[in-house]
Design an enzyme around this catalytic site. Sequence first.
Site, PDB file in Angstrom:
ATOM      1  N   TYR A   1       2.922   9.954  -0.447  1.00 28.87           N
ATOM      2  CA  TYR A   1       3.785   9.548   0.392  1.00 28.87           C
ATOM      3  C   TYR A   1       5.473   9.643  -0.257  1.00 28.87           C
ATOM      4  O   TYR A   1       6.339   9.502   0.038  1.00 28.87           O
ATOM      5  CB  TYR A   1       3.681   7.962   0.467  1.00 28.87           C
ATOM      6  CG  TYR A   1       2.702   7.392   1.267  1.00 28.87           C
ATOM      7  CD1 TYR A   1       1.806   8.295   2.001  1.00 28.87           C
ATOM      8  CD2 TYR A   1       2.265   5.997   1.123  1.00 28.87           C
ATOM      9  CE1 TYR A   1       0.553   7.786   2.325  1.00 28.87           C
ATOM     10  CE2 TYR A   1       1.265   5.443   1.808  1.00 28.87           C
ATOM     11  CZ  TYR A   1       0.224   6.343   2.571  1.00 28.87           C
ATOM     12  OH  TYR A   1      -0.934   5.879   3.084  1.00 28.87           O
TER      13      TYR A   1
ATOM     14  N   ASP B   1       1.066  -1.332  -0.081  1.00 29.11           N
ATOM     15  CA  ASP B   1      -0.079  -0.032  -0.084  1.00 29.11           C
ATOM     16  C   ASP B   1       0.768   1.338  -0.033  1.00 29.11           C
ATOM     17  O   ASP B   1       1.650   1.469   0.900  1.00 29.11           O
ATOM     18  CB  ASP B   1      -1.004  -0.036   1.267  1.00 29.11           C
ATOM     19  CG  ASP B   1      -1.805   1.102   1.225  1.00 29.11           C
ATOM     20  OD1 ASP B   1      -2.848   1.042   0.531  1.00 29.11           O
ATOM     21  OD2 ASP B   1      -1.348   2.281   1.941  1.00 29.11           O
TER      22      ASP B   1
ATOM     23  N   LYS C   1      -2.839   6.021  -4.067  1.00 26.96           N
ATOM     24  CA  LYS C   1      -3.994   6.909  -3.760  1.00 26.96           C
ATOM     25  C   LYS C   1      -3.935   8.346  -4.720  1.00 26.96           C
ATOM     26  O   LYS C   1      -2.540   8.731  -4.645  1.00 26.96           O
ATOM     27  CB  LYS C   1      -4.047   7.188  -2.342  1.00 26.96           C
ATOM     28  CG  LYS C   1      -4.032   5.922  -1.614  1.00 26.96           C
ATOM     29  CD  LYS C   1      -4.128   6.015  -0.027  1.00 26.96           C
ATOM     30  CE  LYS C   1      -3.988   4.791   0.617  1.00 26.96           C
ATOM     31  NZ  LYS C   1      -2.195   4.528   1.008  1.00 26.96           N
TER      32      LYS C   1
ATOM     33  N   HIS D   1      -7.605   9.606  -1.769  1.00 28.35           N
ATOM     34  CA  HIS D   1      -6.931   9.777  -0.400  1.00 28.35           C
ATOM     35  C   HIS D   1      -7.743  10.396   0.855  1.00 28.35           C
ATOM     36  O   HIS D   1      -7.643   9.668   2.148  1.00 28.35           O
ATOM     37  CB  HIS D   1      -5.485  10.421  -0.420  1.00 28.35           C
ATOM     38  CG  HIS D   1      -4.534  10.047   0.341  1.00 28.35           C
ATOM     39  ND1 HIS D   1      -3.326  10.000   0.182  1.00 28.35           N
ATOM     40  CD2 HIS D   1      -4.630   9.458   1.852  1.00 28.35           C
ATOM     41  CE1 HIS D   1      -2.571   9.336   1.315  1.00 28.35           C
ATOM     42  NE2 HIS D   1      -3.320   9.293   2.221  1.00 28.35           N
TER      43      HIS D   1
END
Length: 277
Positions: free
Chosen positions: A51, A46, A76, A109
């Site tokens: 990120y 994931d 996401k 997200h």
Amino acid sequence: MIKNEFYTLRGGNKINKVGLGTWQSSNEDAYTSVKSALEVGYRHIDTAFAYENEEGVGKALKDSGIDRKELYVCTKLPSHIKDVEGTKKHCEMSLKSLGLDYLDLYLIHAPWPWSDVGTDCREGNIEAWKAMIELKKQGKIKSIGVSNFSIDDIENLITATGEIPEVNQIRFFVGNTQEKLFEYCKSKNILIEAYSPMATGAVLGRSEISVLAEKYGVSPAQICIRYCLQRGTLPLPKSVNADRIKQNIELDFVISDGDMAYLNAFDGSEFKKPYRS
Ligand code: A2P
């Protein structure tokens, strides 16, 4: 074994019961942790555009040599992208960074930008959702869902499009189980993915958890992650440490009904906040 077990999403696709979380992992850390995870049997990873580690994740996937069909990759859409074109563009960008030609799962997200938590983005969420439905039809995404969405946020999408999200990824751990949302998702057959299944580590020091860990001969982390599984959610434990990554998927023990009831009553109020930002 849990490593080889799957949930079936409402759209019919299978998803590995445990995934590796990579939030707060740099590209370098994401590379080594995904590599370690794949070596010990994880197949579900994931990540998220936000990120900033999709390249590291993608490189580890590629270097593993594992058949694409065996891997399960979720990323996401950034929380501030709330339009059709932006959604399509970001999906392409994530695919490119990950080095993939399709995503197993793509999530919105958050219902609002992280910079503006709580703002009304109902219209924008519908636009992003419509784009995701189209991307799914085109085969670029196998399954679509949301993250950090409330019941109202989900209802908004369903009313506008008729398409029910397959997943809602939320902050879920012992003492923070968001029961109303949990029951709602269950009633709609929306799988809950549990991010921060150890409250980003905060809950691990609690004596109630250590006592149970000792009883079952496992670690406090394993109690927390197994708890999520027994609630029917899909835990996404994050670690950058090879030993902990290995431990976090060794979950073939059963917490008794009595101990589950004890954990369900756990007071996690000191760790409660709805989101992780
Ligand atoms: P590290 O990455 O150094 O292993 P969550 O998944 O709830 O967000 O928790 C992640 C946090 O918990 C990270 O700080 C991670 O540190 C730590 N952690 C992950 N697995 C374990 C484990 N098995 N034992 C102790 N701490 C862990």
